[in-house]
Design an enzyme around this catalytic site. Structure first.
Site, PDB file in Angstrom:
ATOM      1  N   TRP A 130       7.861   2.159   7.752  1.00  0.00           N
ATOM      2  CA  TRP A 130       9.310   2.092   7.882  1.00  0.00           C
ATOM      3  C   TRP A 130       9.973   1.251   6.803  1.00  0.00           C
ATOM      4  CZ3 TRP A 130       9.827  -3.049   8.049  1.00  0.00           C
ATOM      5  CH2 TRP A 130       8.774  -3.788   8.594  1.00  0.00           C
ATOM      6  N   ASN A 131       9.203   0.501   5.996  1.00  0.00           N
ATOM      7  CA  ASN A 131       9.856  -0.510   5.151  1.00  0.00           C
ATOM      8  C   ASN A 131      10.622   0.074   3.963  1.00  0.00           C
ATOM      9  OD1 ASN A 131       7.367   0.107   3.976  1.00  0.00           O
ATOM     10  ND2 ASN A 131       7.129  -1.920   3.091  1.00  0.00           N
ATOM     11  N   GLY A 204       0.520   2.278   5.225  1.00  0.00           N
ATOM     12  CA  GLY A 204       0.811   1.473   6.411  1.00  0.00           C
ATOM     13  C   GLY A 204      -0.119   0.280   6.469  1.00  0.00           C
ATOM     14  N   SER A 205      -0.377  -0.200   7.679  1.00  0.00           N
ATOM     15  CA  SER A 205      -1.125  -1.450   7.808  1.00  0.00           C
ATOM     16  C   SER A 205      -2.633  -1.234   7.644  1.00  0.00           C
ATOM     17  CB  SER A 205      -0.839  -2.068   9.171  1.00  0.00           C
ATOM     18  OG  SER A 205      -1.315  -1.197  10.177  1.00  0.00           O
ATOM     19  N   GLU A 226      -2.874   3.549   1.409  1.00  0.00           N
ATOM     20  CA  GLU A 226      -2.150   2.449   0.741  1.00  0.00           C
ATOM     21  C   GLU A 226      -1.832   1.440   1.832  1.00  0.00           C
ATOM     22  OE1 GLU A 226      -1.604   1.990  -2.357  1.00  0.00           O
ATOM     23  OE2 GLU A 226      -1.884   3.962  -3.248  1.00  0.00           O
ATOM     24  N   LEU A 227      -2.460   0.266   1.777  1.00  0.00           N
ATOM     25  CA  LEU A 227      -2.400  -0.638   2.940  1.00  0.00           C
ATOM     26  C   LEU A 227      -1.674  -1.943   2.628  1.00  0.00           C
ATOM     27  CD1 LEU A 227      -6.049   0.123   4.090  1.00  0.00           C
ATOM     28  CD2 LEU A 227      -3.944   1.328   4.686  1.00  0.00           C
ATOM     29  N   CYS A 260       5.184  -4.469   0.821  1.00  0.00           N
ATOM     30  CA  CYS A 260       3.725  -4.620   0.742  1.00  0.00           C
ATOM     31  C   CYS A 260       3.330  -5.576  -0.385  1.00  0.00           C
ATOM     32  CB  CYS A 260       3.057  -3.267   0.581  1.00  0.00           C
ATOM     33  SG  CYS A 260       3.720  -2.322  -0.805  1.00  0.00           S
ATOM     34  N   GLU A 355      -1.370 -10.867   6.845  1.00  0.00           N
ATOM     35  CA  GLU A 355      -0.085 -10.434   6.291  1.00  0.00           C
ATOM     36  C   GLU A 355       1.063 -10.930   7.180  1.00  0.00           C
ATOM     37  OE1 GLU A 355       0.550  -6.140   6.092  1.00  0.00           O
ATOM     38  OE2 GLU A 355       1.515  -6.386   4.144  1.00  0.00           O
TER      39      GLU A 355
HETATM   40  P1  NAD Z   1       1.608   0.940  10.737  1.00  0.00           P
HETATM   41  O1  NAD Z   1       0.195   0.994  10.263  1.00  0.00           O
HETATM   42  O2  NAD Z   1       1.893   0.277  12.031  1.00  0.00           O
HETATM   43  O3  NAD Z   1       2.217   2.423  10.869  1.00  0.00           O
HETATM   44  C1  NAD Z   1       2.274   3.314   9.776  1.00  0.00           C
HETATM   45  C2  NAD Z   1       2.315   4.749  10.283  1.00  0.00           C
HETATM   46  O4  NAD Z   1       1.093   5.051  10.935  1.00  0.00           O
HETATM   47  C3  NAD Z   1       3.415   5.009  11.302  1.00  0.00           C
HETATM   48  O5  NAD Z   1       3.966   6.280  11.037  1.00  0.00           O
HETATM   49  C4  NAD Z   1       2.658   5.004  12.627  1.00  0.00           C
HETATM   50  O6  NAD Z   1       3.272   5.756  13.641  1.00  0.00           O
HETATM   51  C5  NAD Z   1       1.348   5.630  12.224  1.00  0.00           C
HETATM   52  N1  NAD Z   1       0.182   5.303  13.069  1.00  0.00           N
HETATM   53  C6  NAD Z   1      -0.011   4.206  13.838  1.00  0.00           C
HETATM   54  N2  NAD Z   1      -1.248   4.251  14.401  1.00  0.00           N
HETATM   55  C7  NAD Z   1      -1.836   5.391  13.962  1.00  0.00           C
HETATM   56  C8  NAD Z   1      -3.120   5.976  14.155  1.00  0.00           C
HETATM   57  N3  NAD Z   1      -4.066   5.386  14.900  1.00  0.00           N
HETATM   58  N4  NAD Z   1      -3.396   7.137  13.537  1.00  0.00           N
HETATM   59  C9  NAD Z   1      -2.488   7.732  12.727  1.00  0.00           C
HETATM   60  N5  NAD Z   1      -1.254   7.228  12.516  1.00  0.00           N
HETATM   61  C10 NAD Z   1      -0.925   6.062  13.114  1.00  0.00           C
HETATM   62  O7  NAD Z   1       2.431   0.268   9.555  1.00  0.00           O
HETATM   63  P2  NAD Z   1       3.999  -0.118   9.531  1.00  0.00           P
HETATM   64  O8  NAD Z   1       4.201  -1.301  10.396  1.00  0.00           O
HETATM   65  O9  NAD Z   1       4.796   1.099   9.733  1.00  0.00           O
HETATM   66  O10 NAD Z   1       4.190  -0.526   7.985  1.00  0.00           O
HETATM   67  C11 NAD Z   1       3.968  -1.792   7.466  1.00  0.00           C
HETATM   68  C12 NAD Z   1       2.633  -1.849   6.737  1.00  0.00           C
HETATM   69  O11 NAD Z   1       2.626  -0.901   5.656  1.00  0.00           O
HETATM   70  C13 NAD Z   1       2.376  -3.197   6.088  1.00  0.00           C
HETATM   71  O12 NAD Z   1       1.036  -3.568   6.316  1.00  0.00           O
HETATM   72  C14 NAD Z   1       2.630  -2.923   4.604  1.00  0.00           C
HETATM   73  O13 NAD Z   1       1.975  -3.810   3.745  1.00  0.00           O
HETATM   74  C15 NAD Z   1       2.115  -1.525   4.470  1.00  0.00           C
HETATM   75  N6  NAD Z   1       2.659  -0.865   3.282  1.00  0.00           N
HETATM   76  C16 NAD Z   1       1.832  -0.665   2.198  1.00  0.00           C
HETATM   77  C17 NAD Z   1       2.317  -0.087   1.028  1.00  0.00           C
HETATM   78  C18 NAD Z   1       1.431   0.135  -0.190  1.00  0.00           C
HETATM   79  O14 NAD Z   1       1.877   0.757  -1.148  1.00  0.00           O
HETATM   80  N7  NAD Z   1       0.200  -0.352  -0.196  1.00  0.00           N
HETATM   81  C19 NAD Z   1       3.666   0.314   0.964  1.00  0.00           C
HETATM   82  C20 NAD Z   1       4.491   0.100   2.076  1.00  0.00           C
HETATM   83  C21 NAD Z   1       3.961  -0.490   3.223  1.00  0.00           C
END
Ligand code: NAD
Length: 451
Positions: A130-131, A204-205, A226-227, A260, A355
């Site tokens: 979402w960020n 995501g995370s 990308e985490l 991130c 984080e």
């Molecule tokens: P999140 O991991 O909670 O969720 C990301 C997505 O994954 C959402 O759409 C969510 O619904 C989905 N999801 C959740 N559990 C799942 C599962 N078990 N299987 C499949 N999909 C699932 O992350 P967030 O809170 O939305 O985003 C923040 C994180 O993203 C931070 O850790 C940040 O550092 C990272 N991020 C990384 C980059 C990069 O380029 N490395 C860029 C932006 C954000």
């Protein structure tokens, strides 16, 4: 199913709602996507690029409206949100880079004549955070589509309207089912990962990334992850301290720290620490906080209560374990966490290891550059890192010792055109951008015959 409601993190008001996708509908959605793929591939690069460029123009003409939606849904200041929407129009160079990366290459060694092709994989799932609620989908959807795949996008449940709006703009030009949106949270994400897709592109995370890697291993599906990060910044004695402090404040508090590659740990030699901290506190004072729609606001709210509680619990634990508050640290309310500067942060504190993703600048004083490097690298993350120093050779030498994937010298991370967005260690698996990044959305095939 009940609709997915989206609330403004600054006010708590309902912004809108979308229908949730029933997880049982996902296999059928994948079939539709697969059925649309051959005709999309058959358009060739030029045909696909033409439609993607036409669609991208709308991001420019509608940037104000889309930017406002970003601010309403996740809280970032309007100017930054409009900037994010506008950036989606800038696809020409990337499409050219993709074309170049995926063009067949021929090799001859006197015995064989071989051609290497980069063919579409088929159906790509893009699961996004979402960020940067429009840019993150774009980072995966654009290269996947340009390579000839069809895409199923699952935006974050925190920003379903932004994900939908992004896809709606593209779908005004794309053939039916080339880009389909699945709305929902982890249930829908898991079902998508388990479905018959050929590639899972995820941002995501780290925790979710691990789940996805485990689930994908059952069928050895391709994945790009990308985490998260815990980016260090090292300030050398030769640094321009005013510049370094301004950068530290900006990069710790931008998007309320929800980036991130936010600066999450700052290492400063004792000799310059008093001055650096004073300048950092001064720069923090200019970080006006409020509703992102209000003029002059630089720091908005946390995206939700969960994120606010996470940041505040790390902050409280750090203070109770001996960290000292130099700025902020109080006045938090609703989803707003006051931009805060801590010093005396030690390796044992959770704020130094996990984080934060919030507006907290954490300073650790060090006795030597070697100690700074050792501490900067003492993490399982490895996304970005930054070094500030005016002694060019020494600064580069320090930068080369850092284990992150992207290192900025006297600037934020992120290289110029043609370079990858890449995390080391547990910050990523695969990467984006650059020729090598674009090729991850394809299956490489080698055709060879005797000469
Ligand atoms: P999140 O991991 O909670 O969720 C990301 C997505 O994954 C959402 O759409 C969510 O619904 C989905 N999801 C959740 N559990 C799942 C599962 N078990 N299987 C499949 N999909 C699932 O992350 P967030 O809170 O939305 O985003 C923040 C994180 O993203 C931070 O850790 C940040 O550092 C990272 N991020 C990384 C980059 C990069 O380029 N490395 C860029 C932006 C954000």
């Amino acid at each position: 199913m009940k609709p997915l409601k989206s609330y403004n993190p600054a006010t708590g008001d309902l912004v809108g709602e979308v229908p949730i996708t029933a997880p049982d509908d996902i296999p059928g959605i994948v079939e539709r996507s697969r059925a649309a793929q051959p005709a999309w591939e058959a358009l060739g690069h030029d045909g696909r690029a033409r439609l993607l460029m036409q669609a991208a123009e709308s991001f420019l003409t509608r940037a104000d409206e889309l930017g406002r939606l970003i601010t309403l849904e996740m809280g970032k200041p309007l100017r930054e949100a409009i900037g994010e929407a506008k950036s989606l129009a800038d696809v020409k160079h990337e499409l050219e880079e993709i074309q170049e990366a995926l063009a067949p290459e021929t090799f001859e060694d006197g015995r064989d004549r071989s051609t290497v092709y980069h063919d579409p994989l088929g159906v790509c799932a893009a699961i996004t955070p979402w960020n940067f609620p429009m840019a993150m989908p774009a980072w995966m959807v654009l290269p996947a589509l340009a390579a000839g795949n069809t895409v199923i996008l699952k935006p974050s449940e925190e920003t379903p309207l932004c994900g939908q709006a992004y896809a709606d703009v593209l779908n005004e030009k794309l053939p039916a089912d080339v880009l389909i949106v699945v709305q929902g949270a982890d249930d829908q994400g898991k079902r998508l990962v388990d479905s018959d897709v050929d590639l899972i592109a995820f941002t995501g995370s780290r925790e979710t990334g691990k789940h996805i890697l485990r689930a994908a291993s059952r069928d050895l599906k391709r994945v790009i992850l990308e985490l998260g990060g815990k980016d260090p910044m090292i300030v050398l004695e030769s640094a321009d301290l005013e510049k370094a402090a301004r950068f530290a404040a900006h990069n710790s508090f931008r998007n309320a720290g929800q980036v991130c590659v936010s600066t999450e740990r700052i290492f400063v030699p004792e000799a310059i620490a008093d001055r650096f901290e004073a300048l950092l506190v001064e720069a923090t004072a200019s970080m006006t906080q409020g509703d992102g729609l209000d003029e002059g606001v630089k720091v908005g709210p946390m995206v939700n209560e969960h994120q606010r509680n996470h940041v505040l619990s790390q902050l409280e634990a750090a203070v109770s374990e001996g960290a000292e508050v130099l700025a902020g640290g109080s006045g938090h309310h609703d989803n707003f966490v006051t931009p805060t500067v801590l010093t005396g942060v030690t390796e044992e504190m959770s704020i130094a290891t996990e984080e934060t993703f919030g507006p907290v600048a954490c300073v650790t004083r060090v006795e030597s550059v070697e100690e700074a490097v050792q501490k900067a690298n003492a993490t399982h993350f490895g996304l970005g890192a930054v070094v500030f120093g005016e002694d060019g050779e020494r600064t580069t030498q320090v930068a080369r010792q850092l284990t992150a994937g992207m290192i900025g010298i006297n600037k934020a991370v992120g290289g110029g055109a043609g370079t990858p967005w890449v995390g080391a260690r547990q910050s990523g698996f695969g990467f984006h951008k650059s020729k090598d990044g674009h090729r991850q959305f394809t299956q490489t095939r080698v055709l060879s015959k005797a000469v």
